[in-house]
Scaffold this active site. Structure first.
Site, PDB file in Angstrom:
ATOM      1  N   HIS A  45       0.848  -1.210   0.000  1.00 21.37           N
ATOM      2  CA  HIS A  45       0.000   0.000   0.000  1.00 21.37           C
ATOM      3  C   HIS A  45       0.885   1.263   0.000  1.00 21.37           C
ATOM      4  CE1 HIS A  45      -3.231   2.711   1.114  1.00 21.37           C
ATOM      5  NE2 HIS A  45      -4.091   1.739   1.120  1.00 21.37           N
TER       6      HIS A  45
ATOM      7  N   ASP B 154     -10.329   6.229  -6.077  1.00 20.06           N
ATOM      8  CA  ASP B 154     -10.119   4.971  -5.328  1.00 20.06           C
ATOM      9  C   ASP B 154     -10.512   3.840  -6.275  1.00 20.06           C
ATOM     10  OD1 ASP B 154     -11.141   3.799  -2.000  1.00 20.06           O
ATOM     11  OD2 ASP B 154      -9.764   2.985  -3.522  1.00 20.06           O
TER      12      ASP B 154
ATOM     13  N   GLU C 225      -0.633   1.242  -5.632  1.00 14.28           N
ATOM     14  CA  GLU C 225      -0.467   0.056  -4.795  1.00 14.28           C
ATOM     15  C   GLU C 225      -0.541  -1.213  -5.653  1.00 14.28           C
ATOM     16  OE1 GLU C 225      -3.896   0.479  -2.283  1.00 14.28           O
ATOM     17  OE2 GLU C 225      -3.573   2.628  -2.087  1.00 14.28           O
TER      18      GLU C 225
HETATM   19  O1  TA6 Z   1      -6.077   1.245  -1.029  1.00 15.02           O
HETATM   20  C1  TA6 Z   1      -7.103   2.192  -1.032  1.00 15.02           C
HETATM   21  C2  TA6 Z   1      -7.951   1.988   0.208  1.00 15.02           C
HETATM   22  O2  TA6 Z   1      -8.556   0.726   0.199  1.00 15.02           O
HETATM   23  C3  TA6 Z   1      -8.971   3.115   0.285  1.00 15.02           C
HETATM   24  O3  TA6 Z   1     -10.289   2.634   0.103  1.00 15.02           O
HETATM   25  C4  TA6 Z   1      -8.758   3.696   1.689  1.00 15.02           C
HETATM   26  O4  TA6 Z   1      -9.594   3.033   2.628  1.00 15.02           O
HETATM   27  C5  TA6 Z   1      -7.279   3.390   1.902  1.00 15.02           C
HETATM   28  O5  TA6 Z   1      -7.130   2.077   1.387  1.00 15.02           O
HETATM   29  C6  TA6 Z   1      -6.787   3.564   3.315  1.00 15.02           C
HETATM   30  O6  TA6 Z   1      -7.294   2.554   4.134  1.00 15.02           O
HETATM   31  P1  TA6 Z   1      -6.915   2.612   5.709  1.00 15.02           P
HETATM   32  O7  TA6 Z   1      -7.540   1.379   6.306  1.00 15.02           O
HETATM   33  O8  TA6 Z   1      -5.407   2.593   5.803  1.00 15.02           O
HETATM   34  O9  TA6 Z   1      -7.453   3.923   6.225  1.00 15.02           O
END
Ligand code: TA6
Length: 285
Positions: A154, A198, A259
């Site tokens: 991520h 997103d 990601e």
């Molecule tokens: O990777 C994108 C995502 O899935 C978004 O939907 C957002 O929720 C982000 O991850 C961050 O997630 P987190 O649980 O770290 O706040």
């Protein structure tokens, strides 16, 4: 040059590059190339092990997002890999510098074990070269039953400006857009950001090099092995305001998450088998 370890962090230094890793989540907090930071880390990122880190390269396993049914339904969003402490196995190569971390059930909380009882071993390998950082995840099934998993790096990239960023190389592939709650075919054009984004771009051939540009200049490129999906995320104003550990609040202007992972469908791992996925991040200074 080499590896320095403290109780909570591991620092890798190789030629003019340096990486800082928090043992909690084996989260890369910083990747500097010739002194220039390549990653975005929130000024309010919590680094005491009480919450997943907001920024750097949090690790997503065994589930991407929040499952509403199936064996991952009890797990928190993005699973447990990013909110447990990993073991530093040590340096496995000097040039380029390579270290490994491991996570297995005996390092998980009882809550996490109850939520997802499969037996597994994760080996996370970081390779630091003069202008590249490789992150590789090996998933092993030492147990007696098969399990399905998602895995994703991520990565929060630091960018000069959200107004001039472009993500190139995703291709004309299926997109799951979580903002418009729709699915469609990407047009193959570079992705730009002018509101919350997103999206999961799926089935991207490993041969597609993903590029993060500032205007027409490639700042970072990403090469993938066995990671067919790429998520592009920018929280924009409202979501950035809604995340307590996202700071400064206008930080969405200088970051983008690109990601790489395998998240569109579970990877099934039979007993005794293993799976490896890798991304090579290359900085163009
Ligand atoms: O990777 C994108 C995502 O899935 C978004 O939907 C957002 O929720 C982000 O991850 C961050 O997630 P987190 O649980 O770290 O706040």
């Amino acid at each position: 040059m080499g590896v320095k370890e403290t109780e909570s962090e591991v620092t890798l230094s190789f030629k003019e590059s340096e990486v800082r890793v928090l043992k909690f989540g084996a989260t890369v907090l910083s990747w500097k190339v010739k002194g220039q930071e390549q990653l975005w880390l929130s000024d309010k990122a919590i680094l005491d092990g009480s919450k997943a880190v907001r920024g750097g390269i949090p690790l997503v396993f065994p589930v991407f997002g929040k499952a509403t049914e199936g064996p991952c339904a009890k797990l928190p969003q993005h699973g447990f890999a990013r909110n447990h402490s990993w073991e530093l196995l040590g340096q496995v190569q000097e040039s380029p510098l390579k270290v490994q971390f491991a996570l297995s059930p005996d390092q998980l909380s009882q809550e996490a074990r109850d939520q997802w009882p499969s037996d597994f071993t994760l080996i996370y390998t970081l390779t630091l070269d003069s202008d590249s950082l490789t992150t590789e995840m090996s998933v092993e099934n030492p147990g007696q039953s098969a399990f399905g998993f998602n895995v994703l790096f991520h990565t929060y990239f630091r960018i000069p400006s959200v107004d001039s960023v472009k993500v190139n190389g995703l291709g004309k592939v299926p997109v799951h857009d979580k903002v418009s709650v729709s699915k469609y075919q990407a047009d193959g054009e570079p992705v730009t950001i002018s509101s919350e984004v997103d999206r999961v771009y799926s089935e991207i051939a490993d041969s597609n090099k993903i590029e993060i540009l500032n205007g027409d200049k490639v700042d970072v490129d990403i090469e993938r092995t066995n990671l067919p999906d790429v998520v592009v995320w920018n929280p924009w104003i409202e979501k950035a305001n809604g995340l307590g550990d996202f700071y400064p609040k206008d930080g969405y202007k200088t970051m983008i998450c690109v990601e790489t992972g395998s998240v569109s469908s579970p990877v099934n791992l039979e007993p005794g088998s293993s799976w490896v996925g890798r991304q090579v991040l290359k900085a163009h200074l």
